[in-house]
Scaffold this motif. Structure first.
Motif, mmCIF file in Angstrom:
data_model
loop_
_atom_site.group_PDB
_atom_site.id
_atom_site.type_symbol
_atom_site.label_atom_id
_atom_site.label_comp_id
_atom_site.label_asym_id
_atom_site.label_seq_id
_atom_site.Cartn_x
_atom_site.Cartn_y
_atom_site.Cartn_z
ATOM 1 N N GLU A 1 43.659 18.835 45.615
ATOM 2 C CA GLU A 1 43.972 17.871 44.552
ATOM 3 C C GLU A 1 44.123 18.609 43.233
ATOM 4 O O GLU A 1 43.354 19.528 42.947
ATOM 5 N N LEU A 2 45.108 18.206 42.465
ATOM 6 C CA LEU A 2 45.355 18.831 41.173
ATOM 7 C C LEU A 2 45.258 17.746 40.095
ATOM 8 O O LEU A 2 45.936 16.728 40.175
ATOM 9 N N THR A 3 44.394 17.985 39.123
ATOM 10 C CA THR A 3 44.221 17.023 38.031
ATOM 11 C C THR A 3 44.675 17.680 36.737
ATOM 12 O O THR A 3 44.435 18.873 36.554
ATOM 13 N N THR B 1 34.326 22.921 45.214
ATOM 14 C CA THR B 1 34.189 22.611 43.790
ATOM 15 C C THR B 1 35.503 22.847 43.046
ATOM 16 O O THR B 1 36.307 23.672 43.457
ATOM 17 N N PRO B 2 35.738 22.121 41.913
ATOM 18 C CA PRO B 2 37.025 22.280 41.218
ATOM 19 C C PRO B 2 37.128 23.611 40.457
ATOM 20 O O PRO B 2 36.132 24.151 39.992
ATOM 21 N N PHE B 3 38.338 24.076 40.341
ATOM 22 C CA PHE B 3 38.643 25.253 39.526
ATOM 23 C C PHE B 3 39.397 24.752 38.308
ATOM 24 O O PHE B 3 40.076 23.732 38.378
ATOM 25 N N GLU B 4 39.297 25.488 37.217
ATOM 26 C CA GLU B 4 39.924 24.988 35.980
ATOM 27 C C GLU B 4 40.655 26.105 35.261
ATOM 28 O O GLU B 4 40.195 27.250 35.237
ATOM 29 N N GLN B 5 41.786 25.754 34.697
ATOM 30 C CA GLN B 5 42.538 26.655 33.823
ATOM 31 C C GLN B 5 43.008 25.832 32.642
ATOM 32 O O GLN B 5 43.374 24.672 32.807
ATOM 33 N N LEU C 1 44.384 22.177 33.563
ATOM 34 C CA LEU C 1 44.663 21.884 34.978
ATOM 35 C C LEU C 1 43.405 22.174 35.780
ATOM 36 O O LEU C 1 42.786 23.230 35.594
ATOM 37 N N ARG C 2 43.047 21.234 36.634
ATOM 38 C CA ARG C 2 41.885 21.440 37.505
ATOM 39 C C ARG C 2 42.332 21.299 38.952
ATOM 40 O O ARG C 2 43.123 20.399 39.272
#
Lengths: 523, 208
Positions: A287-289, A245-249, A353-354
């Protein structure tokens, strides 16, 4: 020569269940995908198999077949944790451990270990593999260990026996792989039955078949096994663990931020925090979004993907910088002066940033003695940087298709850097006498009107190229005529035309539009 | 067995005139106009590089978004499309930038940049000197395709070898316009300007 070992853990989920329920030992037991009565049986022990329970059966059918069958299931996270624990344990036996699940081999769980140089520590590779197997046995896990030379060769060896073996040379590994029975690779029962009807029982038999249409006839599992057994992409054909799952800051700017360098510094900080989060979960960044919200209008979004899952902040930051700079430049409308300084792209209030995490995969090339002068891993990294700098969609693979129109005879498909480098090898043809190659334009160019009669001095590409001297054709292509009267049909006459200067142009006359177009030219 | 390259006026070995081994470590320009054979010559090089991939390294083609080689012709030449890394970029400067990134990796033995049809002022030549250095360092070949006559100057002074490829019937004749040779580890004797070599090609389906 580099040696590597495969540790195959047969029916890992069932082994976990049996370790949890010691009373099940000696009793028929099965592992099912989930707790529904319609769930399929994934793994069975010898006792259950003796009583007629087979892989792929529905749970309800298995119970009907064997009423005292012990059945259990486990969530994937628990299996993943056990895989992690096993990998950690195996690190005591080798400095490099890879975890992967070979495609086309059912639910096989296997580990690859670098075995080069270990014989000096343990006396011989045979002693090392016996000790390793004993160690895991004491921890309640039965495994097969084979020391070989290639990933699939070692895996096939481990699948073929239950115990340990060491191949003394590549030829013996090859012989053993060829003789490996297909039944050991957990292909679906239906596929095995269909293959056995044709007398195909070993990998060698399978490789005698043509690769073409194998997937269609026997299913994707058989095609995947064929690819592995044929030695194509030994290093890359193994599936990496699925991403998590994605992580977010995020950071909010008050007042709004417009300076590009400061935005990048914030990006670096957020990236550091994200990587800390990932490391806590023993994951790497897949992957970085990013999202930049301006004061007005829609957000500026983009993504970067490293060639391989990584936690290397320097490499990721370089990719993020390239992507962000390109997007900010595009948002600002390009460079303003000769020093190529970008225009300000507006003021931003939020920067998010995710990161999508995945299991860190030991890069396959590392198993073979580090970086070589032509290192494919570096090629993947270069392609990832190009994608970050110039955007997605630039890296494509060409596929030949069946079609009548020139443009429908191929397709450009965007691909990921890692896949671009690991393309399948084909047999080479026509090398002694190559073919002249045509250049095809992405959009056919409209040509000036041609007056009737030949030779007619048709100046197809202007006066400097001279008039048309010869026509070869026509080659008529007609399509779409079966559609309804309102539908657009297509009718084209293709020609090769030779101009006085020597150019050979590939043109067509569109009979519907009554116009000439330049499709390409021979170069 | 027929020789792939027939010797022309030069006394040098015809077989090595347009072979990858001759281009290793060089920035090469293949130009042509009118009855040009640039694309076919470059594609034959790609096919050769792919056959020797273990020894040469990976092969990449940096094309523009305006035009592309016709893939079925490339396959007939012996190119494996699955092994060809293809980049499509709109601006010539971006093409040169991408080629620089590829060359920096050191993983590529041959990179072809197709600048045919690009505006005369392009590409941004600032990156070309860097490219020339990278080709030498990694012993790779960077082949740039341009559309111009043999009399026109090279697209950059740092081009080590320039050949003009022109088509005559079903032969493509390669003429050496410039060859600076090479010293050091890549030592190679230059071919004199005007040396000419021909090679038979099959014509595309339907053209005869």
């Amino acid at each position: 020569m580099n040696r590597l070992a495969c540790v195959d853990v047969p029916a890992l989920p069932l082994q976990i269940l049996l370790r949890r329920h010691p009373g099940w030992r000696g009793q028929p037991a099965a592992f099912v995908a989930d707790d529904r009565v319609q769930a399929r049986v994934r793994f069975v022990n010898r006792e259950a198999r003796r009583r007629g329970v087979r892989r792929g059966m529905k749970q309800v059918a298995a119970v009907a077949c064997c009423p005292d069958l012990r059945i259990g299931h486990l969530p994937p996270s628990e299996i993943g944790e056990e895989v992690g624990r096993l990998a950690e344990r195996l690190h005591r036996w080798s400095p490099q451990v890879e975890t992967a699940r070979p495609e086309g081999c059912g639910g096989a769980y296997a580990f690859w270990l670098r075995a080069s140089g270990l014989s000096t520590l343990f006396g011989s590779l045979s002693c090392w593999s016996v000790a390793l197997r004993e160690d895991l046995k004491q921890r309640g896990m039965l495994v097969s260990v084979t020391v070989g030379f290639t990933r699939f060769g070692a895996f096939a060896g481990a699948r073929s026996i239950f115990g340990q073996q060491v191949f003394p040379d590549p030829a013996s590994e090859k012989r053993s792989t060829a003789a490996a029975p297909l039944r050991r690779f957990e292909l679906p029962e239906k596929v095995l039955a269909a293959l056995e009807k044709l007398g195909i029982r070993t990998l060698q038999d399978l490789l005698r078949l043509s690769a073409r249409g194998l997937g269609r006839r026997f299913g994707p599992e058989a095609a995947a096994l064929y690819r592995l057994a044929s030695g194509e992409n030994d290093a890359v054909a193994f599936r990496a663990a699925p991403p998590e799952t994605p992580f977010e800051q995020r950071v909010d700017f008050e007042p709004a931020e417009r300076d590009r360098e400061r935005l990048l510094r914030h990006g670096q900080e957020l990236l550091g925090r994200l990587l800390d989060q990932l490391r806590e979960r023993a994951l790497a960044l897949v992957e970085l979004t990013y999202e930049l919200h301006p004061e007005s209008g829609g957000p500026l979004t983009g993504e970067v993907r490293p060639a391989l899952p990584t936690t290397d902040v320097g490499r990721l930051l370089a990719l993020l910088r390239l992507r962000l700079e390109a997007d900010l430049r595009a948002a600002g409308g390009g460079p303003t002066n000769r020093f190529r300084e970008p225009r300000p792209a507006g003021r931003f209030t939020v920067f998010i940033l995710r990161a999508r995490g995945g299991r860190q995969v030991t890069e396959p090339t590392d198993l073979f003695g580090g970086a070589s002068p032509r290192d494919p891993k570096k090629a993947s990294e270069a392609l990832a940087r190009i994608q970050a700098e110039f955007g997605e969609g630039e890296l494509v693979r060409l596929e030949i298709r069946e079609g009548h129109l020139p443009r429908s005879r191929y397709r450009c498909r965007p691909i990921q850097p890692r896949k671009a480098v690991g393309g399948r090898r084909a047999s080479f043809i026509g090398a002694d006498r190559p073919t002249m190659v045509r250049r095809i334009y992405d959009q056919p160019l409209a040509l000036p009107h041609r007056s009737g009669g030949e030779p007619d001095g048709w100046l197809l590409r202007g006066i400097e190229h001279g008039p048309v001297e010869t026509f070869t054709g026509p080659y008529r292509i007609a399509g779409g005529w079966w559609r309804s009267p309102s539908g657009r049909s297509l009718s084209r006459d293709y020609f090769f035309v030779r101009l006085r200067r020597g150019d050979v142009c590939w043109v067509f006359f569109d009979r519907e539009r009554r116009s000439w177009f330049l499709e390409g030219r021979v170069e | 067995m027929s020789r792939p390259f027939e010797q022309g006026v030069s006394g040098a070995s015809a077989l090595s005139a347009c072979r990858l081994s001759r281009f290793a470590g060089s920035l090469v320009e293949i130009s042509g106009s009118g009855a040009s054979g640039t694309l076919s010559t470059a594609m034959a090089l790609v096919a050769e590089a792919q056959r020797r991939e273990g020894e040469v390294g990976l092969t990449a083609w940096v094309a523009s978004t305006r035009s592309l080689f016709f893939p079925p012709d490339a396959v007939r030449t012996g190119v494996c499309l699955d092994r060809l890394i293809l980049l499509r970029l709109s601006a010539p400067a971006a093409q040169i930038g991408a080629a620089t990134r590829l060359m920096q990796s050191g993983a590529f033995g041959l990179v072809v940049v197709d600048l045919a049809g690009a505006p005369r002022s392009a590409p941004a030549l600032a990156g070309v000197s860097r490219l020339a250095g990278l080709t030498r360092r990694h012993r790779s070949a960077l082949v740039v395709l341009t559309e111009k006559t043999a009399a026109a100057p090279s697209f950059d002074p740092r081009v080590m070898q320039r050949i003009d490829a022109s088509r005559r019937g079903n032969r493509i004749v390669v003429t050496v316009v410039k060859d600076k040779g090479a010293a050091g580890a890549l030592r190679r004797r230059p071919l004199p300007p005007g040396s000419r070599f021909g090679r038979e090609y099959r014509e595309p389906a339907g053209m005869c």
